[in-house]
Design a protein around this motif. Structure first.
Motif, PDB file in Angstrom:
ATOM      1  N   VAL A 163       0.838  -1.201   0.000  1.00 60.88           N
ATOM      2  CA  VAL A 163       0.000   0.000   0.000  1.00 60.88           C
ATOM      3  C   VAL A 163       0.871   1.249   0.000  1.00 60.88           C
ATOM      4  O   VAL A 163       0.611   2.202  -0.737  1.00 60.88           O
TER       5      VAL A 163
ATOM      6  N   VAL B 283       3.885   1.593  -1.173  1.00 61.42           N
ATOM      7  CA  VAL B 283       4.523   1.755  -2.482  1.00 61.42           C
ATOM      8  C   VAL B 283       3.516   2.338  -3.482  1.00 61.42           C
ATOM      9  O   VAL B 283       3.791   3.309  -4.175  1.00 61.42           O
ATOM     10  N   PHE B 284       2.327   1.726  -3.505  1.00 63.85           N
ATOM     11  CA  PHE B 284       1.326   2.195  -4.466  1.00 63.85           C
ATOM     12  C   PHE B 284       0.904   3.626  -4.168  1.00 63.85           C
ATOM     13  O   PHE B 284       0.778   4.448  -5.062  1.00 63.85           O
ATOM     14  N   SER B 285       0.668   3.885  -2.870  1.00 65.16           N
ATOM     15  CA  SER B 285       0.084   5.190  -2.586  1.00 65.16           C
ATOM     16  C   SER B 285       1.092   6.303  -2.790  1.00 65.16           C
ATOM     17  O   SER B 285       0.708   7.456  -2.947  1.00 65.16           O
TER      18      SER B 285
END
Lengths: 676, 171, 329
Positions: free
Chosen positions: B13, B15-17
């Motif tokens: 999460v 990394v993605f966010s």
């Protein structure tokens, strides 16, 4: 003003599925709650239909007071493209998603095999909870039904790339049916974990949905590649773009699941594996949705920046954690009951198949998200593109094709006598495969890796044909004609022959991919009218440059006479279209499809005085076979999942499988005498 | 196992966010805080230009083409900067890339005349040399020849105030 | 089985083995011939391979080779030129990385953290095979396993071989699979024989040849030197440059030799490559200026101007350059 009711329908659907989730969950203990739960499922379905109908009505009637219409449609866009602009942008595509999900919910509600009665309420509750999320997402996304003030006279129309090819009407809905359909195996997996019935029951309930979803996803991916080939104009069909990767990821795991399910039905192993495969497939669907809709990765196919990213990410995290918690809770019921006894058996082949498919999924997922990882850790921007994916995926895929030749021949359990018989039957395919490599190689065909692919494909294809022929021969022993025998053999075991046919399709696709990517020849030149360009035996002569202005776009086309070895093949018109909303022209290739190769014409520039044009002619072998192979795959899958009819006119089936108990791939009755 | 899953999810999460709220198609330039590439050649008005010879304190290099919509929108901003800030040591130069000189001249006539020179770059060599991703793209080069700022897409007067004016005031 | 039958059977096996052996040999010969027909890599193919490995900056995810955008066209032109001038594929990629960053490479470099992405597929296959092999074991006694799940297993299970030999077989299967994947990936990697990828840093020619060369400042004056020997020197230096692309001195020696040999194009690319690495190298600036003076390109003039700005007043070539620029000394 039906469109004004859009948000109302959405809210109603949200409420119905929310309460429905609760009622379904409770109904396993209190059966009298099942009736209202059903009613609410219908209500959610009606709400989804109504909301889509409202939006379509607005699109069809050019109601530019609706924000989505004002932003994504235009008066001059033909009716067909106005209808399909429902999925031309993010908010509309969510509505389509909801509709598909609601249809699946009703279908799943109505199909309750007796054996899964205990699982059904929990599975319905799970499916409805997914509906809650997506209704909520559609509500949270910028209100597509918002009123425009003042009401614009006209809109910009959908993205030009999406409004000019009829395939856009089929490709996204098929993908959505595939994506959403994969929710059902997930729902049953969750139900299996929740109820603790982690045995084979949930598989039986799942099979047909898994196949429907897989077939639709496959068709959607193939049509998407075809669209890419026919519209994007770079001559290829698959660019390993993040969004393309997002569609192939659940395909990999769903394919693995279709096979590993059969192992569990035979062997009672892989309980935890199949449950987690079903769950990861759904998570990959969500990740695909996230990649397409969060605006986090740049892609041709991605929708623009949207506020949905964090919400989707949160939901993915929730699903992963919830499923993990269920696994931990049910850890005691997930052990293997049985073992595999032989390395050389059908189940072992399926396991290797699973390893390879999961490795493919891991590779593609990691490659697609690696740039994000690097950026988050170091701030650097890197790319992971076609050269990486080709290098990694091709070898794995090649082994899979090889396995397709061997696997279906091998007996369950690896019994020695049958194994030996299987290897005897593999002799001819082996000779054919080696012969193809030797023949084509000695004839001087370049690219050893492609040659190897051809050899492996020839081996696998002839193995598949051997199996098909064996069934027909066996059925023919009782004196039926060839045609009747084929029909009988196939209808007596649709699953097996459907599967074999699908394999044949994949082998054809593999060979076509290898051939088209290795032996395409291309040349680009600026031609004055009357000049020609020669590529791979084809000659393209520029006959003239035409201009045309329509309300939607300005178009210049290079009228090109195509000939092959002096026989004329007619006039083709690659073109460039200039849309007022786009800064650069959109190229439209012109493709002459042939049985052995395609001639692909594009134009990249035209002189102002219409006296010359820059034309590229690409001759790509075997392209048609890519689409044919895709069609065979889908046809095979449809055959495999077609419901078994209980009675046939004429003669009765020797063994009739109760439709509610779909075991998988039972031995062909026609072959019973031959093997043992 | 649950703890491991929590950790893993948290990592994924985060990394993605970290990717939210940025435009993924804008890639940072390799040249920011690095010496600017060279820029010399004939200009649209028939003269020549050489960045190495430009006496100005700060040079604004703008990559443009007549067929690009945002270029039309930002031209007045650049022209105003070229005229208004010249006395404080700013020089603006265009790279007219992948364009026909006659179209470019027509564009400039339409915009009210050529205020600053543009290096002709029919084949896009300069555009590649400067590592441009899209058109328009603008670079700010300081006295030492170092690229100090870069903008992909249209520049606005507030962008000029923010990235160019402070450099003019540096001693 | 009686004796004659056994004899027939063994004869059959022998014949079959012979047929398969011949076919395998023929197939291998076919593969070898197929690899051979690839032939030496032409400039066009090399340029195509480089273009296919670079990402088009103005498109989304397409390579420079596939894109029809104008910028990609410019990049293809640049690649063609640099290939023609003898730059190695890695150098050409480096040229674009200098301008666009690592982003421009479609396949990340296997260095730094980049190796992770290359290791993942192999690791996934290995882990998977380990898990699978743990599932293969002798069938448990019926009364220890949960018997309710066993009805699906067919008859004939009693023939199952012992666990040891099965594990061995799995290890063998895994080994063969891993090895063939490795070979496939490797051949895939180098299928078009991009020699410099594999041998780039092996040839230790660089240092020794570089030192013997005439200092580049002689280039302008020693026109009398035999052009043929200059070309011979060029070839040697070319190898040295490829072996050690970052050695500016060797590059300048090559540029200088090329200038004497009349190959102004090579002089230009080598001087440019040197300038990419050392932008303020006066000799490189001078060679760059000299190389294209005849073609009236403005970059050359600006290189010469920069040379005059940066070179010490007593540099032997200063008067020459002044002359070329038409400025009095």
């Amino acid at each position: 003003m039906i469109s004004a009711l859009g948000p109302v329908f959405l809210a109603a659907g949200f409420g119905a599925s929310l309460v429905g989730t609760g009622l379904w969950a409770a109904s396993s203990r209190r059966p009298h709650l099942a009736a209202p739960a059903r009613l609410l499922t219908w209500a959610a379905f009606v709400a989804a239909v109504a909301v889509v109908a409202a939006m379509e009505w607005a699109l069809v009637t050019n109601d530019f007071s609706v924000r989505y219409v004002a932003e994504n449609s235009a008066r001059e866009v033909p009716l067909y493209y106005r209808v399909i602009s429902l999925w031309a942008a993010l908010e509309g595509s969510l509505l389509l998603w909801l509709l598909v999900l609601a249809v699946f919910a009703v279908l799943m509600m109505r199909r309750v095999p007796p054996r899964v009665r205990d699982l059904h309420p929990a599975a319905m509750a799970t499916l409805m909870s997914v509906a809650v999320f997506f209704f909520g997402l559609a509500l949270a996304a910028d209100d597509a039904f918002a009123r425009m003030s003042p009401v614009p006279e006209n809109g910009p129309g959908p993205n030009p790339l999406l409004q000019d090819h009829p395939l856009m009407g089929a490709h996204p809905p098929l993908l959505y049916v595939g994506y959403v359909g994969l929710t059902i195996p997930f729902a049953y997996a969750v139900a299996a974990l929740v109820t603790g019935k982690t045995g084979r029951e949930w598989l039986a309930a799942t099979r047909v949905w898994l196949l429907v979803a897989w077939t639709s996803l496959t068709a959607g991916i193939v049509l998407g590649s075809w669209w890419s080939y026919e519209v994007l104009g770079w001559g290829g069909y698959w660019a390993w773009d993040p969004v393309e990767n997002a569609s192939i990821l659940p395909w990999f795991t769903a394919t693995a699941l279709i096979h590993s399910v059969m192992v569990q039905q035979r062997r009672s192993i892989l309980r935890a594996w199949n449950l987690s495969l079903a769950a990861s497939t759904f998570v990959l669907v969500l990740i695909g949705t996230f990649i397409t809709r969060s605006g986090i990765i740049a892609s041709v196919h991605a929708f623009t920046q949207s506020p949905l990213g964090p919400v989707l990410l949160g939901y993915i995290a929730f699903v992963v954690l919830a499923v993990t918690a269920l696994f931990v809770w049910r850890g005691g019921r997930l052990g293997a009951v049985d073992r595999i006894e032989s390395t050389v058996s059908r189940e072992a082949a399926f396991l290797v198949n699973n390893v390879l498919f999961v490795a493919l999924a891991v590779t593609v997922l990691f490659g697609t998200t690696f740039p994000l990882l690097v950026e988050a850790l170091s701030g650097d921007r890197v790319s992971v593109g076609a050269p990486y994916f080709n290098r990694m995926v091709v070898p794995l895929a090649l082994v899979l094709v090889l396995l397709m030749g061997v696997g279906p021949m091998l007996p369950w359990g690896g019994r020695d006598a049958e194994t030996a018989a299987a290897f005897r039957r593999l002799r001819l395919p082996l000779v054919i495969g080696l012969g193809v490599v030797a023949g084509l190689g000695l004839a001087g065909l370049p690219h050893p890796l492609t040659l190897l692919t051809f050899g492996v494909a020839a081996f696998a294809l002839s193995a598949v044909v051997t199996e098909l022929a064996r069934g027909v021969r066996a059925a023919r022993r009782d004196g039926t004609g060839w045609f009747g025998a084929s029909g009988h053999a196939v209808s007596a075991n649709r699953r097996r022959y459907g599967g074999l046919l699908t394999h044949a399709g994949i082998v054809i696709v593999a060979a076509a991919i290898a051939g088209s990517s290795s032996y395409a020849v291309s040349e680009e030149r600026t031609l004055a009218v009357g000049e020609s360009i020669e590529v791979g035996g084809y000659t393209a002569t520029l006959a003239g440059v035409d201009r045309e202005r329509t309300p939607r776009f300005m178009q210049v086309s290079a009228r090109t006479d195509l000939a092959r070895d002096d026989s004329a093949l007619g006039t083709w018109e690659p073109m460039l279209r200039f849309y007022p909303t786009m800064s650069e022209a959109i190229g439209r290739p012109s493709v002459r499809t042939g049985l052995t190769e395609d001639a692909y014409l594009t134009v990249s520039a035209v002189s102002a005085d219409a006296s010359s044009a820059t034309v590229r002619l690409t001759v790509t072998p075997m392209m048609l076979w890519l689409w044919i192979g895709g069609g065979v795959m889908v046809g095979g899958a449809v055959l495999a999942m077609w419901p078994v009819r209980r009675r046939r006119t004429g003669r009765p089936e020797p063994v009739v499988e109760p439709a509610e108990y779909p075991g998988v791939d039972r031995p062909d009755p026609a072959l019973a005498g031959e093997v043992r | 196992m649950l703890a491991a899953a929590l950790l893993g999810v948290a990592a994924v999460v985060s990394v993605f966010s970290s990717g939210f709220g940025r435009d993924p198609s804008v890639v940072p330039s390799n040249f920011v805080s690095e010496p600017a590439p060279g820029l010399a050649g004939p200009t649209l008005d028939g003269g020549t230009y050489d960045l190495a010879e430009d006496p100005a304190k700060v040079v604004l290099v703008n990559v443009w083409a007549s067929w690009c919509g945002p270029c039309k929108a930002e031209y007045p901003v650049l022209a105003a900067a070229a005229e208004g800030l010249a006395s404080r040591g700013l020089s603006v130069v265009g790279i007219n890339t992948q364009d026909k000189p006659e179209n470019a001249q027509a564009f400039l006539r339409e915009m009210g005349g050529e205020v600053y020179p543009s290096v002709v770059d029919v084949e896009g060599r300069h555009a590649v040399d400067w590592g441009t991703f899209g058109i328009p793209e603008t670079f700010v080069i300081d006295e030492t020849g170092t690229v100090r700022a870069r903008q992909v897409g249209e520049v606005t007067s507030s962008w000029i105030d923010q990235h160019v004016v402070p450099l003019l005031d540096e001693s | 089985m009686d004796r004659p039958a056994r004899r027939t059977a063994s004869r059959r096996v022998l014949t079959a083995a012979a047929v398969v052996g011949v076919l395998v040999a023929l197939a291998v010969a076919g593969l070898v011939r197929s690899a051979g027909t690839d032939g030496p890599v032409t400039d066009g193919e090399r340029a195509q391979a480089v273009a296919a490995s670079l990402r088009c900056p103005t498109c989304q995810g397409l390579s420079v080779a596939d894109s029809g955008s104008p910028l990609a066209k410019s990049m293809r032109d640049i690649i063609d030129e640099q290939v023609a001038a003898g730059k190695s594929s890695e150098e050409i990629k480096g040229y674009f990385v200098d301008r666009y960053g690592d982003w421009v490479l479609l396949a990340p470099r296997a260095e730094g953290g980049g190796w992770v992405v290359w290791a993942v597929p192999g690791a996934a296959v290995l882990v998977g095979l380990l898990v699978v092999s743990s599932l293969v074991r002798r069938r448990p006694d019926p009364d220890t396993g949960a018997a309710d799940e066993l009805e699906a297993t067919g008859p004939g299970a009693t023939q199952a071989p012992g666990r040891g030999s099965q594990t061995l077989r799995w290890v063998a299967v895994g080994g063969v699979l891993a090895a063939s994947l490795g070979v496939l990936i490797a051949t895939n990697l180098d299928v078009r024989g991009e020699g410099e990828l594999a041998t780039g840093n092996v040839t230790p020619l660089g240092a020794s040849t570089a030192q013997q060369q005439t200092p580049p400042e002689d280039a302008g004056q020693t026109q009398d030197q035999d052009a043929e020997s200059a070309i011979a020197a060029m070839e040697e230096l070319q190898a040295a440059v490829e072996a050690n692309p970052d050695d500016v001195a060797t590059r300048l020696a090559l540029a200088s030799a090329a200038f004497q040999g009349g190959r102004l194009d090579v002089t230009r690319t080598q001087a440019e490559a040197a300038l990419d690495r050392e932008p303020r190298n006066v000799d490189a600036l001078m060679l760059r200026g000299l190389a294209a003076e005849s073609k009236k390109d403005t970059e050359a003039t600006s290189a010469l101007r920069s040379f005059l700005r940066l070179a010490p007043e007593d540099h032997p070539a200063v008067p020459l350059v002044r002359g070329l620029l038409g400025e009095g000394s």
